[in-house]
Design a protein around this motif. Structure first.
Motif, PDB file in Angstrom:
ATOM      1  N   ALA A   1      17.061  30.871 -18.801  1.00  0.00           N
ATOM      2  CA  ALA A   1      17.439  29.669 -18.775  1.00  0.00           C
ATOM      3  C   ALA A   1      16.873  28.758 -17.555  1.00  0.00           C
ATOM      4  O   ALA A   1      16.729  27.210 -17.944  1.00  0.00           O
ATOM      5  N   HIS A   2      16.511  29.342 -16.588  1.00  0.00           N
ATOM      6  CA  HIS A   2      16.079  28.719 -15.433  1.00  0.00           C
ATOM      7  C   HIS A   2      14.495  28.033 -15.707  1.00  0.00           C
ATOM      8  O   HIS A   2      14.167  26.936 -14.931  1.00  0.00           O
ATOM      9  N   THR A   3      13.994  28.630 -16.823  1.00  0.00           N
ATOM     10  CA  THR A   3      12.529  28.034 -17.075  1.00  0.00           C
ATOM     11  C   THR A   3      12.572  26.500 -17.653  1.00  0.00           C
ATOM     12  O   THR A   3      11.768  25.658 -17.409  1.00  0.00           O
ATOM     13  N   ALA A   4      13.871  26.053 -18.084  1.00  0.00           N
ATOM     14  CA  ALA A   4      14.113  24.631 -18.519  1.00  0.00           C
ATOM     15  C   ALA A   4      13.999  23.958 -17.302  1.00  0.00           C
ATOM     16  O   ALA A   4      13.664  22.688 -17.299  1.00  0.00           O
ATOM     17  N   ALA A   5      14.461  24.412 -16.135  1.00  0.00           N
ATOM     18  CA  ALA A   5      14.532  23.463 -14.864  1.00  0.00           C
ATOM     19  C   ALA A   5      13.111  23.193 -14.605  1.00  0.00           C
ATOM     20  O   ALA A   5      12.607  22.061 -14.324  1.00  0.00           O
ATOM     21  N   HIS A   6      12.179  24.392 -14.370  1.00  0.00           N
ATOM     22  CA  HIS A   6      10.946  24.178 -14.113  1.00  0.00           C
ATOM     23  C   HIS A   6      10.100  23.378 -15.306  1.00  0.00           C
ATOM     24  O   HIS A   6       9.257  22.526 -15.050  1.00  0.00           O
ATOM     25  N   SER A   7      10.421  23.686 -16.486  1.00  0.00           N
ATOM     26  CA  SER A   7       9.942  22.809 -17.628  1.00  0.00           C
ATOM     27  C   SER A   7      10.254  21.375 -17.314  1.00  0.00           C
ATOM     28  O   SER A   7       9.273  20.403 -17.555  1.00  0.00           O
TER      29      SER A   7
END
Length: 86
Positions: A1-7
């Protein structure tokens, strides 16, 4: 889910890029909507808030009309809530 933040951080940079106009901004909003509407996991590290930053910045550019933004917001009403949360 944290890839959403970096995206979201990367999307924000693209959303602010003056070389991109209406069509790209609409595509960005569509991508944000698709990411927000994922129902098979929850955001626990403020990813949802990070996704709001490019949204606000994109809208603040005043390139999209109020009608286009309103249509995007209304499009969330079609969300299919049948997908069970794990």
């Amino acid at each position: 889910a944290h890839t959403a933040a970096h995206s979201a951080d990367a999307i924000d940079e693209v959303a602010l890029c003056e070389e991109f106009g209406t069509e790209v901004l609409k595509e960005i909003l569509q991508a944000i909507k698709e990411k927000v509407r994922i129902a098979n996991h929850g955001y626990v590290c403020y990813e949802d808030e990070r996704l709001s930053i490019p949204t606000v910045n994109l809208i603040s550019r005043n390139i999209l009309s109020e009608d286009e933004v309103a249509q995007w917001v209304r499009s969330f009403a079609d969300f299919d809530k049948k997908t069970p949360f794990p």
